[in-house]
Design a protein around this motif. Structure first.
Motif: not given
Length: 231
Positions: A87-95, A127-131
């Motif tokens: 889970l530490t390798h997973i990255r998300g975005l709260d839009f 942050v909108l320039q990443e995936q």
């Protein structure tokens, strides 16, 4: 009566019919994707919209609000655990994270990093320039006028195989809508139903899971395995 909107803000169809009218606004339903929307002439200005959001005071210390967010986060977390990565390798975005950006703090309790974006409160666009491996929208999608542009943006932000978690109350039928408190919020301008999310998933080729009454989990297809031998 307001002029009939030219087209659906999600699918672009011009097959719209009046779905409901109350003392303040009119609501039109698309016969193609079933989205119910408010005409642009009845939207709040940006200043008035932010004034409504400024009335919110959502903080991590509010146990009730944490429980509210976990209605989205917990089923999403179960999906993320299946990605076969720490889970530490997973990255998300709260839009549309809001001023308190609480969901990212809830996720951090489970060891997951979440970046924050909000048009009014966290407007940094880097942050909108990443995936991302996942994106959350908790009580956000109903506020966005250009639904089609939002979908394109989310698709670009989400990695292949990633998850999109949406929390929004869903349209049931015309009678229930006419009595629905949810439509009375002046910042709510697009209303989605089961049919709308299923249409969207089919259009995108995504997997769709309806989780409870107000949470939808959508998964973008994984990228083709280019290392597989050809036949």
């Amino acid at each position: 009566m307001a002029d009939l909107p030219r087209c659906c803000p999600l699918c672009g169809s011009d097959h719209l019919t009046l779905f409901c009218r109350d003392k303040r606004r009119e609501y039109f339903r698309c016969r193609q994707c079933a989205l119910v929307s408010v005409p642009a002439t009845m939207h709040l200005t940006a200043t008035a919209e932010k004034a409504e959001y400024d009335k919110h005071n959502n903080q991590l210390a509010d146990a009730g609000y944490q429980a509210f967010l976990r209605r989205t986060w917990d089923p999403l977390l179960a999906c993320l655990r299946q990605l076969q990565r720490p889970l530490t390798h997973i990255r998300g975005l709260d839009f549309g994270c809001g001023e308190g950006a609480v969901l990212s703090q809830v996720a951090a309790q489970d060891g997951v990093r979440v970046a924050n974006y909000d048009l009014y409160y966290h407007p940094g666009t880097a942050v909108l320039q990443e995936q991302y491996d996942f994106i959350t929208l908790t009580e956000v999608i109903e506020h966005i006028a250009d639904a089609a542009a939002l979908v394109r943006q989310l698709d670009a932000l989400l990695k292949p195989g990633g998850w999109l978690a949406v929390m929004t109350k869903r349209v049931l039928d015309q009678d229930a809508f006419s009595r629905w408190h949810y439509k009375n919020d002046p910042t709510h301008i697009c209303f989605y139903s089961d049919d709308t999310f299923e249409w969207l998933a089919e259009r995108l080729g995504w997997h769709c899971e309806l989780s409870g009454k107000d949470v939808v989990l959508l998964r973008k297809p994984a990228a083709p395995d280019c290392t597989a031998p050809s036949e």
